[in-house]
Enzyme design. Structure first.
Site, PDB file in Angstrom:
ATOM      1  N   LYS A  42       1.076   6.389  11.142  1.00  0.00           N
ATOM      2  CA  LYS A  42      -0.151   6.152  11.912  1.00  0.00           C
ATOM      3  C   LYS A  42      -0.119   6.881  13.249  1.00  0.00           C
ATOM      4  O   LYS A  42       0.911   6.910  13.916  1.00  0.00           O
ATOM      5  CB  LYS A  42      -0.318   4.648  12.179  1.00  0.00           C
ATOM      6  CG  LYS A  42      -0.816   3.874  10.978  1.00  0.00           C
ATOM      7  CD  LYS A  42      -1.062   2.419  11.331  1.00  0.00           C
ATOM      8  CE  LYS A  42      -1.435   1.625  10.083  1.00  0.00           C
ATOM      9  NZ  LYS A  42      -1.455   0.181  10.327  1.00  0.00           N
ATOM     10  N   SER A 129      -6.672  -4.268  12.072  1.00  0.00           N
ATOM     11  CA  SER A 129      -6.476  -3.758  13.438  1.00  0.00           C
ATOM     12  C   SER A 129      -7.249  -2.474  13.688  1.00  0.00           C
ATOM     13  O   SER A 129      -7.788  -2.257  14.766  1.00  0.00           O
ATOM     14  CB  SER A 129      -4.986  -3.519  13.709  1.00  0.00           C
ATOM     15  OG  SER A 129      -4.279  -4.730  13.670  1.00  0.00           O
TER      16      SER A 129
HETATM   17  O1  PNS Z   1       0.947  -3.178  10.110  1.00  0.00           O
HETATM   18  P1  PNS Z   1       1.336  -2.029   9.229  1.00  0.00           P
HETATM   19  O2  PNS Z   1       0.947  -0.701   9.846  1.00  0.00           O
HETATM   20  O3  PNS Z   1       0.810  -2.172   7.827  1.00  0.00           O
HETATM   21  O4  PNS Z   1       2.948  -2.053   9.151  1.00  0.00           O
HETATM   22  C1  PNS Z   1       3.639  -1.063   8.447  1.00  0.00           C
HETATM   23  C2  PNS Z   1       5.121  -1.106   8.806  1.00  0.00           C
HETATM   24  C3  PNS Z   1       5.335  -0.932  10.303  1.00  0.00           C
HETATM   25  C4  PNS Z   1       5.712  -2.416   8.354  1.00  0.00           C
HETATM   26  C5  PNS Z   1       5.756   0.089   8.031  1.00  0.00           C
HETATM   27  O5  PNS Z   1       5.185   1.282   8.442  1.00  0.00           O
HETATM   28  C6  PNS Z   1       7.263   0.174   8.232  1.00  0.00           C
HETATM   29  O6  PNS Z   1       7.997  -0.528   7.571  1.00  0.00           O
HETATM   30  N1  PNS Z   1       7.677   1.033   9.198  1.00  0.00           N
HETATM   31  C7  PNS Z   1       9.052   1.186   9.630  1.00  0.00           C
HETATM   32  C8  PNS Z   1       9.771   2.350   8.935  1.00  0.00           C
HETATM   33  C9  PNS Z   1      10.337   1.899   7.603  1.00  0.00           C
HETATM   34  O7  PNS Z   1      11.110   0.970   7.493  1.00  0.00           O
HETATM   35  N2  PNS Z   1       9.892   2.606   6.561  1.00  0.00           N
HETATM   36  C10 PNS Z   1      10.266   2.350   5.196  1.00  0.00           C
HETATM   37  C11 PNS Z   1       9.173   1.560   4.504  1.00  0.00           C
HETATM   38  S1  PNS Z   1       9.557   1.321   2.817  1.00  0.00           S
END
Ligand code: PNS
Length: 162
Positions: A42, A129
């Site tokens: 994002k 959001s």
């Molecule tokens: O509120 P969101 O944007 O849906 O949250 C998404 C989030 C932050 C949980 C996801 O992007 C995430 O897990 N980011 C951290 C990086 C990570 O662990 N990536 C592997 C995902 S399988």
């Protein structure tokens, strides 16, 4: 035995749908850590990560078993370092399920940690959001969609940028 769970998300900003998921998780589990996490997919953040964490804190200052952190790496690393038993994710609709299932499976592959899905209620399933940010930027009223500390902060920012 104490059960500690991690609820990760962008929370830019935290909205009433998130609040509902956190409240349910706080009834189901002993401890809930809400993590404002950088989402590499994002761009165009409204609030800085630290501000997002601060707002989460303000919304839950009366809940003893809810705390907040911010994080910029992998969610599973944060879950590991905080000794979390499960990752929590909220589901609004079937459209959320596809990517959330994939992330749950990837996170399990990486760490062995399972994800627990909690459904949102129909009265908040339309809140997202990205639309809260868009409505606020375009001068609309988001007071029914976000907790009081959030709309106060958003309103102050919008007035300043007029
Ligand atoms: O509120 P969101 O944007 O849906 O949250 C998404 C989030 C932050 C949980 C996801 O992007 C995430 O897990 N980011 C951290 C990086 C990570 O662990 N990536 C592997 C995902 S399988």
């Amino acid at each position: 035995m104490m059960t500690r769970v991690l609820y990760p998300g962008s929370f830019d900003p935290i909205h009433n749908g998130h609040v509902e998921i956190i409240s349910t998780a706080a009834r189901l589990f002993d401890e809930v850590i809400v993590a404002a996490v950088d989402n590499p997919q994002k761009s165009g953040a409204f609030f800085a990560l630290e501000e997002r964490r601060e707002l989460i804190d303000q919304c839950f200052e009366d809940r003893q078993n809810v705390s907040s952190v911010l994080h910029t790496g992998l969610v599973v690393e944060l879950a590991r370092t905080n000794a979390c038993d499960f990752i929590i994710k909220g589901l609004r609709a079937v459209s959320d399920f596809e990517s959330e299932l994939q992330m749950a499976q990837l996170n399990h592959e990486l760490s062995g940690i399972d994800t627990v899905f909690l459904p949102s209620t129909s009265s908040s399933s339309f809140i997202a959001s990205k639309y809260v940010r868009e409505i606020a930027r375009l001068g609309g009223d988001v007071t029914s969609m976000v907790p009081v500390p959030v709309w106060r902060r958003m309103h102050a920012m919008m007035v300043r940028s007029d």
